[in-house]
Design a protein around this motif. Structure first.
Motif, PDB file in Angstrom:
ATOM      1  N   GLY A 186       0.844  -1.195   0.000  1.00 40.90           N
ATOM      2  CA  GLY A 186       0.000   0.000   0.000  1.00 40.90           C
ATOM      3  C   GLY A 186       0.875   1.238   0.000  1.00 40.90           C
ATOM      4  O   GLY A 186       1.732   1.402  -0.857  1.00 40.90           O
ATOM      5  N   ALA A 187       0.690   2.098   0.989  1.00 35.93           N
ATOM      6  CA  ALA A 187       1.432   3.355   1.080  1.00 35.93           C
ATOM      7  C   ALA A 187       2.814   3.192   1.695  1.00 35.93           C
ATOM      8  O   ALA A 187       3.561   4.159   1.790  1.00 35.93           O
ATOM      9  N   TRP A 188       3.173   2.007   2.121  1.00 33.14           N
ATOM     10  CA  TRP A 188       4.420   1.778   2.838  1.00 33.14           C
ATOM     11  C   TRP A 188       5.394   0.990   1.968  1.00 33.14           C
ATOM     12  O   TRP A 188       5.012   0.231   1.091  1.00 33.14           O
ATOM     13  N   THR A 189       6.671   1.127   2.270  1.00 33.80           N
ATOM     14  CA  THR A 189       7.721   0.408   1.554  1.00 33.80           C
ATOM     15  C   THR A 189       8.458  -0.483   2.545  1.00 33.80           C
ATOM     16  O   THR A 189       8.770  -0.048   3.663  1.00 33.80           O
ATOM     17  N   ILE A 190       8.762  -1.711   2.127  1.00 34.64           N
ATOM     18  CA  ILE A 190       9.524  -2.627   2.969  1.00 34.64           C
ATOM     19  C   ILE A 190      10.980  -2.164   2.927  1.00 34.64           C
ATOM     20  O   ILE A 190      11.642  -2.240   1.899  1.00 34.64           O
ATOM     21  N   SER A 219       8.852   1.820   5.787  1.00 41.15           N
ATOM     22  CA  SER A 219       9.019   3.258   5.706  1.00 41.15           C
ATOM     23  C   SER A 219       7.677   3.833   5.277  1.00 41.15           C
ATOM     24  O   SER A 219       7.061   3.328   4.340  1.00 41.15           O
ATOM     25  N   ASP A 220       7.229   4.878   5.982  1.00 36.45           N
ATOM     26  CA  ASP A 220       5.947   5.476   5.612  1.00 36.45           C
ATOM     27  C   ASP A 220       6.166   6.592   4.583  1.00 36.45           C
ATOM     28  O   ASP A 220       7.299   6.835   4.158  1.00 36.45           O
ATOM     29  N   ARG A 221       5.106   7.263   4.200  1.00 39.00           N
ATOM     30  CA  ARG A 221       5.194   8.311   3.167  1.00 39.00           C
ATOM     31  C   ARG A 221       6.130   9.442   3.563  1.00 39.00           C
ATOM     32  O   ARG A 221       6.731  10.076   2.708  1.00 39.00           O
ATOM     33  N   ALA A 222       6.245   9.693   4.842  1.00 35.16           N
ATOM     34  CA  ALA A 222       7.128  10.759   5.333  1.00 35.16           C
ATOM     35  C   ALA A 222       8.580  10.295   5.422  1.00 35.16           C
ATOM     36  O   ALA A 222       9.452  11.060   5.806  1.00 35.16           O
TER      37      ALA A 222
END
Length: 164
Positions: A59-63, A79-82
């Motif tokens: 979704g909006a997160w990256t591993i 890691s989130d969008r920020a």
């Protein structure tokens, strides 16, 4: 859908269904472990979160990293969008009524946010939603998973560790 991502629409659907019954107030008291380098071979037990791997989108997160089972938990650093990294620990699910609850659970596993809290620290809503999305991935893989290395949160934090 590509092989190394889960669609945003799927995550939003999962979160919408899961949010009604899930509490985002719980937090885990799990120690952060050093991550395995992105170029390294995937640690054992990461098949539980397949097809996700370092660099995949959930979704909006990256591993950002996957840490093999250490002290009874598989850790997924996202890691989130920020650009803020946070850690989710996948533990064996404890079905006892007094067990601490993470933001997400499956039949065999529970996902905790490793924020060094004592259960009283609130969960960042976005990170709780990531835990719910990760639980959906786990749900599709858990039946075939070897659960022997996993401990419940209570077993992990007990002064006298239980060995399975």
């Amino acid at each position: 859908m590509s092989e190394d991502s889960v669609s945003r629409r799927s995550v939003l659907g999962w979160a919408g269904v899961s949010a009604a019954g899930a509490s985002l107030a719980g937090a885990a008291n799990a120690a952060e472990r050093p991550p395995v380098g992105a170029g390294a071979e995937a640690p054992p037990a990461t098949h539980l979160v397949a097809p996700l791997r370092v660099g995949s989108s959930l979704g909006a997160w990256t591993i950002a990293n996957l840490v093999g089972v250490t002290d009874g938990a598989l850790s997924v650093i996202l890691s989130d969008r920020a650009g803020i990294e946070f850690q989710l620990d996948i533990c064996a699910r404890d079905h006892s009524s007094s067990a601490p609850r993470g933001p997400a659970a499956t039949e065999f596993f529970e996902v905790f946010l490793a924020n060094r809290g004592d259960g009283a620290t609130g969960t960042h809503e976005d990170h709780g939603l990531a835990a719910m999305a990760l639980a959906e991935v786990i749900r599709s893989n858990e039946a075939a998973a070897d659960r022997s290395e996993f401990l419940t949160l209570a077993e992990r934090t007990s002064p006298r560790r239980h060995v399975r």
